[in-house]
Design a protein around this motif. Structure first.
Motif, PDB file in Angstrom:
ATOM      1  N   UNK A  72      34.450  70.271  33.822  1.00 47.73           N
ATOM      2  CA  UNK A  72      34.365  68.825  33.964  1.00 47.73           C
ATOM      3  C   UNK A  72      34.999  68.375  35.277  1.00 47.73           C
ATOM      4  N   UNK A  73      36.059  69.042  35.702  1.00 51.78           N
ATOM      5  CA  UNK A  73      36.696  68.693  36.959  1.00 51.78           C
ATOM      6  C   UNK A  73      35.829  69.034  38.155  1.00 51.78           C
ATOM      7  N   UNK A  74      35.191  70.195  38.120  1.00 49.98           N
ATOM      8  CA  UNK A  74      34.309  70.577  39.228  1.00 49.98           C
ATOM      9  C   UNK A  74      33.112  69.636  39.309  1.00 49.98           C
ATOM     10  N   UNK A  75      32.617  69.213  38.159  1.00 50.92           N
ATOM     11  CA  UNK A  75      31.520  68.242  38.161  1.00 50.92           C
ATOM     12  C   UNK A  75      32.000  66.894  38.684  1.00 50.92           C
ATOM     13  N   UNK A  76      33.213  66.530  38.341  1.00 50.96           N
ATOM     14  CA  UNK A  76      33.800  65.281  38.825  1.00 50.96           C
ATOM     15  C   UNK A  76      33.846  65.281  40.354  1.00 50.96           C
ATOM     16  N   UNK A  77      34.266  66.397  40.946  1.00 48.88           N
ATOM     17  CA  UNK A  77      34.313  66.496  42.402  1.00 48.88           C
ATOM     18  C   UNK A  77      32.913  66.454  43.004  1.00 48.88           C
ATOM     19  N   UNK A  78      31.956  67.093  42.338  1.00 51.75           N
ATOM     20  CA  UNK A  78      30.584  67.097  42.842  1.00 51.75           C
ATOM     21  C   UNK A  78      30.009  65.693  42.852  1.00 51.75           C
ATOM     22  N   UNK A  79      30.252  64.935  41.794  1.00 57.32           N
ATOM     23  CA  UNK A  79      29.745  63.568  41.721  1.00 57.32           C
ATOM     24  C   UNK A  79      30.329  62.733  42.861  1.00 57.32           C
ATOM     25  N   UNK A  80      31.612  62.912  43.141  1.00 61.39           N
ATOM     26  CA  UNK A  80      32.225  62.159  44.217  1.00 61.39           C
ATOM     27  C   UNK A  80      31.733  62.578  45.588  1.00 61.39           C
ATOM     28  N   UNK A  81      31.488  63.876  45.776  1.00 60.33           N
ATOM     29  CA  UNK A  81      31.068  64.371  47.086  1.00 60.33           C
ATOM     30  C   UNK A  81      29.604  64.092  47.364  1.00 60.33           C
ATOM     31  N   UNK A  82      28.753  64.231  46.349  1.00 60.11           N
ATOM     32  CA  UNK A  82      27.314  64.074  46.560  1.00 60.11           C
ATOM     33  C   UNK A  82      26.671  63.560  45.278  1.00 60.11           C
ATOM     34  N   UNK A  83      26.695  62.241  45.053  1.00 55.11           N
ATOM     35  CA  UNK A  83      26.117  61.695  43.805  1.00 55.11           C
ATOM     36  C   UNK A  83      24.638  62.023  43.646  1.00 55.11           C
ATOM     37  N   UNK A  84      23.907  62.045  44.749  1.00 55.62           N
ATOM     38  CA  UNK A  84      22.470  62.319  44.644  1.00 55.62           C
ATOM     39  C   UNK A  84      22.224  63.730  44.126  1.00 55.62           C
TER      40      UNK A  84
END
Length: 358
Positions: A205-217
């Motif tokens: 969930x944390x890695x996904x959280x970072x991904x959403x912040x870095x590249x939402x698309x």
């Protein structure tokens, strides 16, 4: 073509002239938390030279609890900034949480346990609403969180009637207590930082959280619900700010109606000093905690050096600005770091580093 020329042509693809390996110092300095740690070490090293009283046991015991509170609210701010936002409502959440627990924590009111629960839930609801508005309607976070802060300050004024309350003795004793000689607020802040760090770095969930912040698309492309992470960030930020307010009320005994104002800018400064980029993406809550410690000791040092409020504000602002510029300039760019540590990168390698940094 001669045999020697053929051999040179065959071996040329594997040769990389002009590219030097990254030095260990440059690799370490490229970690945001490492740079924040270096800044803290340097500050504590020069503090006795400038003002010996700034590192005394008495000075540390008075500085660390407030630095811990800054770290707690800054961790929530880190989560929001990792999503490319900014939470300007933390001041209102801190003040509202402190007021509720101070005004309704008595036995003749809600009681301490229920008052703490209400003091945490009410600001968290404001954070939840802010997150929903930002995620679903696409409104600017600055506008939404300023409005949310105004609503919470209005709630404070309506509930307080212009007068703050006084916390019960048990909460005050808890906030001022120590465990094995360590202020309990420092222990709480450490637990908060470690838990959030593990959630971000060790769990999916944390890695996904970072991904959403870095590249939402990209996150939406692989089926992640970006709105849920944004809403969660603002909710947790308000919850942690309210936690800071409850603990601050116990520390101050009689919190004022502007108790949270002093934590807004430090919470942002600690995040940036800790190496989290304002553009979103990966962040370091450990770096944020070190940034809060840096700010706490800096304030302690400046107060020991001069008692003039104007001079204190100017000196702190200049040093914080320099630290923020350094962090932003360095970022995660190993090309700049290699240049600083004497290894000149090739043009090709610099371009690759600049691309990865962006």
């Amino acid at each position: 073509m001669t045999l020697d020329a053929g051999r040179r042509a065959a071996s040329s693809p594997t040769e990389r002239p002009g590219i030097k390996p990254i030095t260990p110092w440059a690799r370490v300095a490229s970690w945001p938390a490492a740079r924040a740690l270096i800044a803290v070490v340097v500050l504590f090293a020069i503090s006795p030279l400038i003002a010996p009283g700034s590192v005394s046991a008495t000075a540390m015991s008075s500085m660390l609890p407030f630095a811990a509170l800054t770290a707690v609210v800054a961790v929530g701010q880190t989560l929001v900034i990792m999503q490319g936002g900014l939470d300007l409502s933390v001041a209102g959440a801190i003040t509202l949480g402190a007021l509720i627990v101070a005004k309704f924590g008595g036995d003749d009111q809600l009681g301490l346990g229920l008052a703490i629960l209400v003091a945490l839930v009410v600001p968290a609801v404001f954070g939840l609403v802010s997150g929903l508005v930002i995620a679903l309607f696409g409104l600017p976070p600055l506008v939404v969180t300023i409005a949310s802060n105004a609503l919470m300050i209005g709630t404070v004024q309506a509930v307080s009637g212009g007068y703050g309350g006084q916390v019960v003795d048990s909460l005050s004793e808890f906030s001022l207590s120590r465990w094995l000689g360590i202020p309990v607020l420092v222990i709480i802040a450490t637990i908060v930082v470690l838990v959030v760090h593990v959630l971000l770095k060790a769990l999916r969930v944390g890695r996904r959280f970072e991904l959403v912040g870095a590249n939402p698309r990209a996150a939406r492309t692989i089926g992640l619900s970006t709105n849920g992470y944004v809403v969660g960030a603002y909710t947790l930020s308000a919850l942690l700010a309210a936690t800071c307010g409850v603990l601050l009320a116990g520390l101050l005994r009689s919190p004022t109606l502007t108790a949270g104002d002093a934590y807004l800018l430090p919470s942002i400064a600690a995040v940036v000093l800790g190496g989290t980029l304002l553009t979103g993406g990966k962040g370091s809550v450990i770096g944020t905690a070190l940034g809060a410690l840096f700010l706490g000791q800096l304030g302690q040092l400046v107060q020991t050096f001069t008692q003039t409020t104007a001079a204190q504000n100017i000196i702190q602002a200049v040093i914080i600005a320099v630290g923020i510029v350094v962090q932003i300039k360095l970022g995660g760019n190993t090309a700049r770091l290699r240049t600083m540590f004497g290894a000149r990168p090739s043009r090709k390698n610099t371009a690759l580093d600049e691309e990865s940094h962006s």
